[in-house]
Write a protein that holds these residues in place. Structure first.
Motif, short mmCIF file in Angstrom:
data_model
loop_
_atom_site.label_atom_id
_atom_site.label_comp_id
_atom_site.label_asym_id
_atom_site.label_seq_id
_atom_site.Cartn_x
_atom_site.Cartn_y
_atom_site.Cartn_z
N MET A 1 -3.93 -4.55 6.60
CA MET A 1 -3.58 -3.41 6.75
C MET A 1 -5.44 -3.15 7.12
N GLU A 2 -6.08 -2.11 8.04
CA GLU A 2 -7.24 -1.39 7.80
C GLU A 2 -7.15 -0.18 7.55
N ARG A 3 -8.29 0.27 6.92
CA ARG A 3 -8.20 1.22 6.05
C ARG A 3 -8.04 2.67 6.74
N ILE A 4 -7.83 3.49 5.74
CA ILE A 4 -6.95 5.01 6.42
C ILE A 4 -7.59 6.13 5.97
N THR A 5 -8.42 6.82 6.31
CA THR A 5 -8.32 8.34 5.15
C THR A 5 -7.21 9.22 5.33
N TYR A 6 -8.07 9.64 4.74
CA TYR A 6 -6.66 10.73 4.19
C TYR A 6 -6.87 11.53 5.29
N LYS A 7 -7.29 11.88 6.09
CA LYS A 7 -7.11 12.93 7.00
C LYS A 7 -6.10 12.20 8.32
N GLU A 8 -6.04 11.16 8.45
CA GLU A 8 -5.63 10.37 8.69
C GLU A 8 -4.03 10.43 8.53
N PHE A 9 -3.73 9.83 7.44
CA PHE A 9 -2.68 9.85 6.94
C PHE A 9 -1.33 10.93 7.05
N GLN A 10 -3.01 12.29 6.12
CA GLN A 10 -1.69 13.63 6.91
C GLN A 10 -1.40 13.84 8.13
N SER A 11 -1.94 12.90 9.50
CA SER A 11 -1.66 13.20 10.83
C SER A 11 -0.84 13.20 10.98
N LEU A 12 -0.21 11.40 10.71
CA LEU A 12 1.25 10.08 11.00
C LEU A 12 2.71 11.57 10.71
N PRO A 13 3.33 11.01 11.53
CA PRO A 13 4.27 11.54 11.03
C PRO A 13 4.71 10.85 9.81
N PRO A 14 5.90 12.28 9.63
CA PRO A 14 6.00 11.03 8.80
C PRO A 14 7.19 9.85 7.60
N GLN A 15 7.62 9.01 8.69
CA GLN A 15 7.97 7.79 8.77
C GLN A 15 6.62 6.55 8.51
N GLU A 16 5.70 6.94 9.32
CA GLU A 16 4.57 5.91 8.94
C GLU A 16 4.07 7.03 7.47
N GLN A 17 3.89 7.77 6.94
CA GLN A 17 3.16 7.63 5.45
C GLN A 17 3.79 6.83 4.63
N ASP A 18 5.55 7.29 5.03
CA ASP A 18 6.11 6.80 4.01
C ASP A 18 6.09 5.38 3.83
N GLU A 19 5.69 4.68 5.40
CA GLU A 19 5.21 3.44 5.76
C GLU A 19 4.00 2.34 4.52
N ILE A 20 2.61 3.22 4.61
CA ILE A 20 1.48 3.38 4.07
C ILE A 20 2.01 3.15 2.79
N LEU A 21 2.94 4.36 1.59
CA LEU A 21 3.22 4.77 0.75
C LEU A 21 4.00 3.32 0.12
N LEU A 22 4.48 3.01 0.84
CA LEU A 22 5.30 1.20 0.76
C LEU A 22 4.34 0.17 0.53
N LEU A 23 3.50 -0.16 1.39
CA LEU A 23 2.96 -1.52 1.84
C LEU A 23 1.35 -1.47 1.07
N CYS A 24 1.19 -0.22 1.26
CA CYS A 24 -0.33 0.40 0.21
C CYS A 24 -0.55 0.98 -0.67
N GLY A 25 0.50 1.63 -1.25
CA GLY A 25 0.34 2.69 -2.49
C GLY A 25 0.90 2.01 -4.27
N VAL A 26 0.15 2.52 -4.74
CA VAL A 26 0.01 2.63 -5.83
C VAL A 26 0.52 2.92 -6.66
N LYS A 27 1.58 3.25 -7.25
CA LYS A 27 2.52 4.02 -8.09
C LYS A 27 1.27 4.81 -9.46
N LEU A 28 0.50 5.89 -9.46
CA LEU A 28 0.14 5.75 -10.75
C LEU A 28 0.65 6.85 -12.03
N GLN A 29 1.64 7.96 -11.26
CA GLN A 29 2.16 8.34 -12.42
C GLN A 29 3.51 9.18 -11.89
N ALA A 30 4.73 9.63 -12.11
CA ALA A 30 5.54 10.50 -12.21
C ALA A 30 5.59 11.77 -13.24
#
Length: 81
Positions: A1-30
């Protein structure tokens, strides 16, 4: 996957944001505070805070690089096992 900026992330629809979190996100804390559960993820070169209102199940995502949003994750109560 290509790199994405936080501004690009915020402009995505919620479903695409969820996909990026699922595929590329590392959960650090709750963190739970009142009726909210905050989940902190690292994605590429930025962070995403997922705020879940446990009463209404409303989910809000906020992307950021640094700043005040990080404060709640640095205040850990180490006295509780």
């Amino acid at each position: 996957m290509e790199r994405i900026t936080y501004k690009e992330f915020q402009s995505l629809p919620p479903q695409e944001q969820d996909e990026i979190l699922l595929l590329c996100g590392v959960k650090l804390q709750a963190v739970e505070s009142g009726e909210h559960k905050y989940l902190l993820y690292a994605v590429d070169r930025f962070f995403v805070e997922v705020d879940v209102d446990q009463r209404t199940l409303l989910v809000t995502k906020t992307a950021f690089i640094e700043g005040g949003l990080m404060d709640k994750y640095s205040r850990l109560d180490l006295s509780t096992p």
